[in-house]
Write a protein that holds these residues in place. Structure first.
Motif, short mmCIF file in Angstrom:
data_model
loop_
_atom_site.label_atom_id
_atom_site.label_comp_id
_atom_site.label_asym_id
_atom_site.label_seq_id
_atom_site.Cartn_x
_atom_site.Cartn_y
_atom_site.Cartn_z
N LEU A 387 8.00 7.27 -1.15
CA LEU A 387 6.40 7.16 -0.77
C LEU A 387 6.01 5.62 -0.55
N ALA A 388 6.80 4.75 -1.14
CA ALA A 388 6.08 3.38 -1.26
C ALA A 388 6.53 2.78 0.03
N LYS A 389 7.82 3.26 0.52
CA LYS A 389 8.29 2.98 1.85
C LYS A 389 7.41 3.49 2.96
N LYS A 390 6.94 4.51 2.63
CA LYS A 390 5.78 5.11 3.72
C LYS A 390 4.54 4.19 3.92
N ARG A 392 4.45 0.91 2.94
CA ARG A 392 4.74 -0.25 3.77
C ARG A 392 4.71 -0.11 4.97
N ARG A 393 5.33 0.97 5.73
CA ARG A 393 5.32 1.24 6.91
C ARG A 393 3.94 1.33 7.57
N TRP A 395 1.03 0.17 6.10
CA TRP A 395 0.56 -1.06 6.25
C TRP A 395 0.80 -2.06 7.50
N LYS A 396 2.09 -2.07 7.89
CA LYS A 396 2.46 -2.72 8.77
C LYS A 396 1.98 -2.29 10.18
N ALA A 397 2.13 -1.05 10.44
CA ALA A 397 1.25 -0.52 11.54
C ALA A 397 0.01 -0.94 11.77
N ALA A 398 -0.66 -0.93 10.67
CA ALA A 398 -1.99 -1.29 10.61
C ALA A 398 -2.47 -2.76 11.00
N GLN A 399 -1.35 -3.42 10.87
CA GLN A 399 -1.85 -5.13 10.96
C GLN A 399 -2.03 -5.40 12.25
#
Length: 399
Positions: A387-390, A392-393, A395-399
């Motif tokens: 779930l933590a990896k999701k 992070r993914r 968050w990166k996609a939203a940048q």
């Protein structure tokens, strides 16, 4: 704009669940102290098959699968499996237990018509048990929570596949008649991919080397360690296509995680009933235990946790019923439910005091079963990591 389609719970499913509950309470509870147990504490096949004949006569054998072979949806399955899990013997009697329930689901989704007739029918009829050969020894750095670490191999040899490797914690292997064997392909066309095979058991090439004692004791056949040596399997017994085994495992994974939650919720509902009954009858320091805030509050907290588990299961089931794999949702539910049920079981033991640590009730059994459940189908920490990896993914996609 239309929202997602909501799959409802039919009156048929509710009626089946009511019949399952009546059977488990009226018939199966009386067998909880039956001495027919193996030396690991698990119910013997003699006891299980006796209960299944009673379930068959009551019309509640394999209740989550309709007579035409179709499955109830996941929300409907939940109301049925929760009732079958009111005692660990209930799921065995009704044929809703792991690993068979998940194996039936997988074979039904992926198996050919011939494989269904040969391997699925005996499971649905309750006349056979099955085992899923996936987990491997930690000392060999084999597959566990990370299936990509699989070291058991399969290679094509004419119209057969040959499998070699070691497996461990194979639930129900002792006494099983149907096996699903998972191995990593050495064949050039599917090298590195996983393959699944259906096999008849027992087979001399699949040898049980040890059956360890474990903290749980509800599953016949316990959790065996296995040597697989030059197991030859006809190519037409492959489940699906070569190299696609990890994909098929995903089909099984989320529903199997969720059905564990369903069954053990049922068991903890029963443990709570026993604890509440005890607290209302037992006197100490001039009043019943439930009138002492320390005890009453524990049971109230259990009440809240049980309802939250029910709602989490229903939410995740509704996601699966849309056709989604529900990987994230099932991870969240597995963590939330297993941790909440651990709290419930622990408090039930505490309320019963000395009686709670004996085998006079199923409360002690449920405490041990839930402790193991926090590891089965992925330890809590693995799901949180995923779930933590999701996060992070996303968050990166939203940048």
């Amino acid at each position: 704009m239309k929202g997602p389609r909501i799959v409802t719970i039919s009156s048929e499913a509710l009626e089946v669940a009511a019949r399952v509950e009546a059977f488990v309470r009226g018939t199966v509870f009386a067998y909880e102290q039956d001495p027919r147990r193996d030396h690991h504490g698990a119910p013997t096949d003699e006891l299980v098959m006796e209960l299944r004949e009673l379930a068959r006569a009551a019309g509640v054998l394999t209740p989550h699968i309709r007579n035409d072979g179709g499955h109830f949806n996941q929300r409907e399955t939940a109301v049925i499996l929760i009732k079958s899990g009111l005692t660990p013997l209930g799921m065995l009697a009704c044929n809703t237990q792991a690993p068979d329930e998940g194996n039936m689901y997988l074979i039904g989704k992926v198996g050919s018509a011939d494989l269904k007739q040969r391997f699925l029918e005996p499971l649905v009829s309750g006349r056979a048990r099955s085992a899923f050969f996936m987990t491997e020894p930690a000392e060999l750095q084999g597959a566990g929570a990370d299936p990509s670490m699989m070291i058991t191999t399969c290679r094509k040899d004419g119209n057969h596949w040959v499998v070699n490797g070691k497996k461990c914690f194979i639930t129900g292997a002792e006494g099983a008649k149907v096996g699903i064997v998972m191995a990593k392909s050495d064949d050039s066309d599917s090298k590195g991919g996983a393959c699944m095979f259906l096999v008849d058991l027992p087979d001399p090439a699949i040898r049980i080397t040890h059956v360890p004692n474990t903290i749980d004791s509800s599953m016949p056949g316990s959790h065996a360690e296995i040597d697989i040596t030059d197991l030859r399997i006809p190519a037409d017994q492959m489940l699906g296509d070569a190299g696609e085994g990890f994909k098929y495992a995903q089909i099984r994974l989320s529903p199997a995680r969720l059905s564990h939650c369903m069954r053990w919720l049922g068991g903890c509902i029963r443990a709570q009933e026993i604890a509440v009954d005890y607290a209302n009858r037992r006197m100490a320091f001039g009043k019943t235990l439930i009138d002492h805030e320390g005890v009453g509050f524990m049971l109230a907290e259990n009440m809240i946790d049980l309802k939250q588990c029910e709602l989490m299961i229903d939410w995740c089931a509704s996601v699966l019923d849309t056709g989604s794999l529900g990987t994230v949702e099932s991870s969240m539910t597995k963590v939330a439910v297993s941790e909440a049920l651990m709290r419930v079981a622990d408090k039930c033991v505490q309320v019963l005091g000395g009686t709670g640590v004996t085998d006079k009730t199923i409360v002690e059994t449920m405490f041990r079963e839930i402790r193991a459940f926090r590891i089965y189908d992925g330890p809590t920490e693995v799901h949180k990591w995923s779930l933590a990896k999701k996060l992070r993914r996303d968050w990166k996609a939203a940048q």
